[in-house]
Design a protein around this motif. Structure first.
Motif, PDB file in Angstrom:
ATOM      1  N   LYS A 143       0.855  -1.192   0.000  1.00  0.00           N
ATOM      2  CA  LYS A 143       0.000   0.000   0.000  1.00  0.00           C
ATOM      3  C   LYS A 143       0.888   1.238   0.000  1.00  0.00           C
ATOM      4  O   LYS A 143       1.632   1.479   0.935  1.00  0.00           O
ATOM      5  N   ASN A 144       0.802   2.026  -1.077  1.00  0.00           N
ATOM      6  CA  ASN A 144       1.663   3.215  -1.169  1.00  0.00           C
ATOM      7  C   ASN A 144       0.869   4.503  -1.260  1.00  0.00           C
ATOM      8  O   ASN A 144       1.397   5.550  -1.615  1.00  0.00           O
ATOM      9  N   GLY A 145      -0.434   4.435  -0.959  1.00  0.00           N
ATOM     10  CA  GLY A 145      -1.283   5.625  -0.947  1.00  0.00           C
ATOM     11  C   GLY A 145      -2.270   5.544   0.194  1.00  0.00           C
ATOM     12  O   GLY A 145      -2.398   4.504   0.855  1.00  0.00           O
ATOM     13  N   GLY A 146      -2.995   6.639   0.440  1.00  0.00           N
ATOM     14  CA  GLY A 146      -3.927   6.662   1.555  1.00  0.00           C
ATOM     15  C   GLY A 146      -5.247   5.990   1.255  1.00  0.00           C
ATOM     16  O   GLY A 146      -5.948   5.551   2.157  1.00  0.00           O
ATOM     17  N   CYS A 147      -5.605   5.896  -0.009  1.00  0.00           N
ATOM     18  CA  CYS A 147      -6.895   5.349  -0.396  1.00  0.00           C
ATOM     19  C   CYS A 147      -6.968   3.847  -0.120  1.00  0.00           C
ATOM     20  O   CYS A 147      -6.020   3.101  -0.385  1.00  0.00           O
ATOM     21  N   ASN A 148      -8.128   3.363   0.391  1.00  0.00           N
ATOM     22  CA  ASN A 148      -8.315   1.935   0.640  1.00  0.00           C
ATOM     23  C   ASN A 148      -8.891   1.205  -0.576  1.00  0.00           C
ATOM     24  O   ASN A 148      -9.055  -0.002  -0.559  1.00  0.00           O
TER      25      ASN A 148
ATOM     26  N   THR B 254      -6.911  22.420  -1.996  1.00  0.00           N
ATOM     27  CA  THR B 254      -8.077  22.542  -1.117  1.00  0.00           C
ATOM     28  C   THR B 254      -8.710  21.177  -0.895  1.00  0.00           C
ATOM     29  O   THR B 254      -9.107  20.828   0.220  1.00  0.00           O
ATOM     30  N   ALA B 255      -8.774  20.387  -1.947  1.00  0.00           N
ATOM     31  CA  ALA B 255      -9.333  19.034  -1.842  1.00  0.00           C
ATOM     32  C   ALA B 255      -8.470  18.163  -0.937  1.00  0.00           C
ATOM     33  O   ALA B 255      -8.989  17.397  -0.111  1.00  0.00           O
ATOM     34  N   ALA B 256      -7.150  18.261  -1.088  1.00  0.00           N
ATOM     35  CA  ALA B 256      -6.242  17.461  -0.260  1.00  0.00           C
ATOM     36  C   ALA B 256      -6.353  17.860   1.210  1.00  0.00           C
ATOM     37  O   ALA B 256      -6.309  17.006   2.107  1.00  0.00           O
TER      38      ALA B 256
ATOM     39  N   SER C  47     -10.439  10.315  -1.908  1.00  0.00           N
ATOM     40  CA  SER C  47      -9.018   9.973  -1.965  1.00  0.00           C
ATOM     41  C   SER C  47      -8.648   9.398  -3.329  1.00  0.00           C
ATOM     42  O   SER C  47      -7.608   9.730  -3.911  1.00  0.00           O
ATOM     43  N   TRP C  48      -9.519   8.542  -3.871  1.00  0.00           N
ATOM     44  CA  TRP C  48      -9.290   7.920  -5.189  1.00  0.00           C
ATOM     45  C   TRP C  48      -9.232   8.992  -6.279  1.00  0.00           C
ATOM     46  O   TRP C  48      -8.369   8.963  -7.168  1.00  0.00           O
ATOM     47  N   LYS C  49     -10.132   9.959  -6.192  1.00  0.00           N
ATOM     48  CA  LYS C  49     -10.182  11.012  -7.205  1.00  0.00           C
ATOM     49  C   LYS C  49      -8.972  11.940  -7.102  1.00  0.00           C
ATOM     50  O   LYS C  49      -8.442  12.390  -8.123  1.00  0.00           O
ATOM     51  N   ILE C  50      -8.527  12.224  -5.873  1.00  0.00           N
ATOM     52  CA  ILE C  50      -7.369  13.106  -5.700  1.00  0.00           C
ATOM     53  C   ILE C  50      -6.097  12.436  -6.204  1.00  0.00           C
ATOM     54  O   ILE C  50      -5.240  13.071  -6.834  1.00  0.00           O
ATOM     55  N   GLU C  51      -5.952  11.139  -5.948  1.00  0.00           N
ATOM     56  CA  GLU C  51      -4.764  10.425  -6.405  1.00  0.00           C
ATOM     57  C   GLU C  51      -4.707  10.373  -7.942  1.00  0.00           C
ATOM     58  O   GLU C  51      -3.643  10.173  -8.510  1.00  0.00           O
ATOM     59  N   ARG C  52      -5.861  10.551  -8.560  1.00  0.00           N
ATOM     60  CA  ARG C  52      -5.926  10.594 -10.032  1.00  0.00           C
ATOM     61  C   ARG C  52      -6.430  11.970 -10.480  1.00  0.00           C
ATOM     62  O   ARG C  52      -7.229  12.087 -11.411  1.00  0.00           O
ATOM     63  N   ALA C  53      -5.932  12.988  -9.785  1.00  0.00           N
ATOM     64  CA  ALA C  53      -6.448  14.350  -9.942  1.00  0.00           C
ATOM     65  C   ALA C  53      -6.331  14.870 -11.368  1.00  0.00           C
ATOM     66  O   ALA C  53      -7.204  15.600 -11.844  1.00  0.00           O
ATOM     67  N   GLU C  54      -5.271  14.492 -12.055  1.00  0.00           N
ATOM     68  CA  GLU C  54      -5.042  15.056 -13.385  1.00  0.00           C
ATOM     69  C   GLU C  54      -6.029  14.524 -14.414  1.00  0.00           C
ATOM     70  O   GLU C  54      -6.189  15.110 -15.485  1.00  0.00           O
TER      71      GLU C  54
ATOM     72  N   THR D 158      -9.216  13.589 -13.302  1.00  0.00           N
ATOM     73  CA  THR D 158     -10.529  13.739 -12.665  1.00  0.00           C
ATOM     74  C   THR D 158     -11.150  15.077 -13.050  1.00  0.00           C
ATOM     75  O   THR D 158     -10.489  16.110 -13.007  1.00  0.00           O
ATOM     76  N   ASP D 159     -12.410  15.050 -13.414  1.00  0.00           N
ATOM     77  CA  ASP D 159     -13.111  16.285 -13.734  1.00  0.00           C
ATOM     78  C   ASP D 159     -13.215  17.168 -12.500  1.00  0.00           C
ATOM     79  O   ASP D 159     -13.556  16.683 -11.411  1.00  0.00           O
ATOM     80  N   ARG D 160     -12.912  18.450 -12.666  1.00  0.00           N
ATOM     81  CA  ARG D 160     -12.915  19.365 -11.516  1.00  0.00           C
ATOM     82  C   ARG D 160     -14.287  19.433 -10.849  1.00  0.00           C
ATOM     83  O   ARG D 160     -14.404  19.404  -9.618  1.00  0.00           O
ATOM     84  N   GLY D 161     -15.327  19.513 -11.652  1.00  0.00           N
ATOM     85  CA  GLY D 161     -16.682  19.580 -11.091  1.00  0.00           C
ATOM     86  C   GLY D 161     -17.013  18.337 -10.289  1.00  0.00           C
ATOM     87  O   GLY D 161     -17.626  18.417  -9.219  1.00  0.00           O
ATOM     88  N   ASP D 162     -16.603  17.168 -10.802  1.00  0.00           N
ATOM     89  CA  ASP D 162     -16.842  15.912 -10.102  1.00  0.00           C
ATOM     90  C   ASP D 162     -16.094  15.886  -8.777  1.00  0.00           C
ATOM     91  O   ASP D 162     -16.622  15.449  -7.746  1.00  0.00           O
ATOM     92  N   LEU D 163     -14.849  16.375  -8.781  1.00  0.00           N
ATOM     93  CA  LEU D 163     -14.044  16.395  -7.565  1.00  0.00           C
ATOM     94  C   LEU D 163     -14.644  17.339  -6.523  1.00  0.00           C
ATOM     95  O   LEU D 163     -14.746  16.989  -5.337  1.00  0.00           O
ATOM     96  N   GLU D 164     -15.060  18.524  -6.946  1.00  0.00           N
ATOM     97  CA  GLU D 164     -15.625  19.486  -6.000  1.00  0.00           C
ATOM     98  C   GLU D 164     -16.952  18.999  -5.440  1.00  0.00           C
ATOM     99  O   GLU D 164     -17.281  19.254  -4.276  1.00  0.00           O
TER     100      GLU D 164
END
Length: 487
Positions: A300-305, A406-408, A452-459, A461-467
């Motif tokens: 496990k190398n990230g925070g997401c489960n 801000t998301a992080a 967490s999943w969306k932030i780890e793939r932030a680039e 991920t759609d901004r609207g979906d993330l917000e």
């Protein structure tokens, strides 16, 4: 000869009234309640934000001013010296009205219980011109002897030695008479009168200041390393205070790391249990597990489960190893511990094994979120480096990418709260309230993992979906705290 207790002299002359001081409000950043300026005054944070907390961060001079105002208030009302007022305040947690009430009801009893007067009538002071000191056994003129209200006479040199020895041991406000079994305390003015060395006077005053702050229910030293700030609040609650100097966040009531929604007494029990059972729980601290589909070892190398096997691309849950596709609706079962309804009728060995199983269930999740917070810090640093490259390449500006930070920040805030829900659940009694709590806990956990999943793939991920996911996660966190935070 001199008696240090004077209950009527040196009282302040000016009129004073005892009153509480209002404090400015230091709130956490509000990510979602974006309103027009005209609406801000209509919003009461205490009703909308369960973590709202009013407090002030004060320097030493400000704290001394606050303490002195209370001392002068009591001194004026009771017509006693400020030094004796401090002794009374220290022994009654700075509750002026309570002290005044007791004084008017039975002044003698109050002074005795506060160790200002002895419980028995002291003997008459000697009228001899020369007195033998009970400590150094030296005969000296009477004017070189001093006593407290107990009338136990000692020479000045012995008083000085006594005070210096006590102060070097870290004792200040608790210094008492040298006579055997005498409990009468030495007030501040009596001690300072006998201390001639500036370094010793300074050390004594530092120790007394610390004692005054620690005994005051509305004051709390910042636990940050070498931080001089004292936090003041009239709300004595288990709420988060953040130091304006070193940015350390802590629980105002107990001074430990902020732990909402868990109560102070519960988190102390939990941390003690974790320390005692740390060796038992060592085996669950491993960073690797086998993929439930292809059985390859995964770290496990990230925070997401929400894990995805790099070999077979199977999506599964790190905690229960269940299939993630059907995990969204089943996350409640993953975070909940199933109590054995018949455990009371089992053998002592079975009960002990079940107790350990229950503890490990909650401890594993507690520890997992702690590790996830650290891993997500690393993810944030990697994200920062990639965004810096994009900005340097002309792909947007730092302002354009600020929403990711801000998301992080929100993710860390939500996961931190989620981590502290597990001690709360561990000590909860089985029943409808626990079922409701675990349901909300599971909903929060599911939304945090999605975020967490969306932030780890932030680039990608759609901004609207993330917000939108940020909004959902924060609302889940706020709802849980409103329902279960002890306010």
């Amino acid at each position: 000869m001199e008696n240090a207790i004077n209950l009527s002299s040196q009282a302040p002359e000016s009129d004073m009234e005892c009153s509480d001081n209002d404090n400015d409000c230091f709130d956490d950043d509000d990510y979602y309640n974006i309103v027009d300026d005209s609406e801000i005054e209509q919003i009461d944070p205490s009703k909308t934000d369960p973590e709202n907390f009013k407090y002030d961060c004060l320097g030493e001079e400000q704290v001394e001013r606050l303490l002195n105002e209370t001392v002068e208030c009591l001194s004026y009302n009771l017509k006693i010296t400020p030094s004796l007022a401090k002794v009374l305040l220290l022994s009654h947690q700075w509750r002026v009205n309570k002290i005044i009430e007791k004084f008017r009801k039975d002044a003698s009893e109050l002074l005795i219980s506060s160790r200002i007067k002895p419980p028995v009538t002291p003997p008459s002071l000697s009228l001899s011109r020369y007195i033998t000191c009970p400590v150094c056994v030296v005969v000296q003129p009477a004017e070189k002897f001093f006593s407290l209200s107990c009338s136990h006479m000692f020479c000045k040199d012995c008083w000085v030695t006594h005070f210096e020895v006590q102060i070097n041991q870290g004792i200040s406000t608790a210094i008492s008479c040298m006579a055997r079994d005498c409990v009468v305390l030495a007030p501040e003015d009596f001690v300072l009168k006998h201390l001639s060395r500036p370094s010793m006077r300074e050390k004594y005053q530092q120790f007394t200041f610390q004692d005054y702050v620690k005994s005051h229910p509305e004051l709390r030293f910042c636990p940050g390393p070498n931080c001089p700030i004292v936090v003041h609040s009239t709300e004595i609650r288990a709420k988060r205070a953040t130091c304006s100097n070193c940015k350390t966040a802590f629980c105002f009531q107990c001074g430990m790391d902020y732990h909402a929604p868990t109560e102070c007494s519960i988190i102390k029990k939990w941390l003690t249990k974790c320390a005692d059972d740390s060796e038992t729980a060592n085996y669950i601290s491993a960073h690797t597990k086998d993929c439930p589909k292809c059985h390859i070892c995964i770290e496990k190398n990230g925070g997401c489960n929400h894990m995805q096997c790099y070999n077979c691309k199977h999506d599964f849950c790190w905690m229960c190893l269940g299939d993630w596709k059907s995990h969204g609706s089943e996350y409640y079962e993953c975070s909940r511990y199933r109590e054995n309804p018949n455990i009371a009728h089992e053998s002592a060995h079975t009960q002990a094994r079940e107790a350990l199983k229950k503890y490990l269930h909650y401890y594993e999740r507690w520890e997992n979120h702690s590790k996830s917070l650290k891993l997500e810090e690393q993810t944030l640093e990697k994200l920062r480096a990639r965004i810096n490259q994009k900005v340097m390449a002309g792909v947007g500006t730092w302002i354009d990418w600020q929403y990711l930070f801000t998301a992080a920040s929100l993710l860390a805030k939500c996961r931190y709260t989620l981590q502290y829900t597990y001690p709360y659940a561990y000590y909860m009694d089985v029943g409808p309230r626990k079922e409701l709590f675990e349901y909300q806990q599971a909903q929060l956990e599911a939304e945090i993992e999605n975020l967490s999943w969306k932030i780890e793939r932030a680039e990608t991920t759609d901004r609207g979906d993330l917000e939108n996911q940020m909004d959902i996660a924060e609302k889940r966190r706020t709802t849980l705290l409103k329902d279960f935070l002890d306010v």
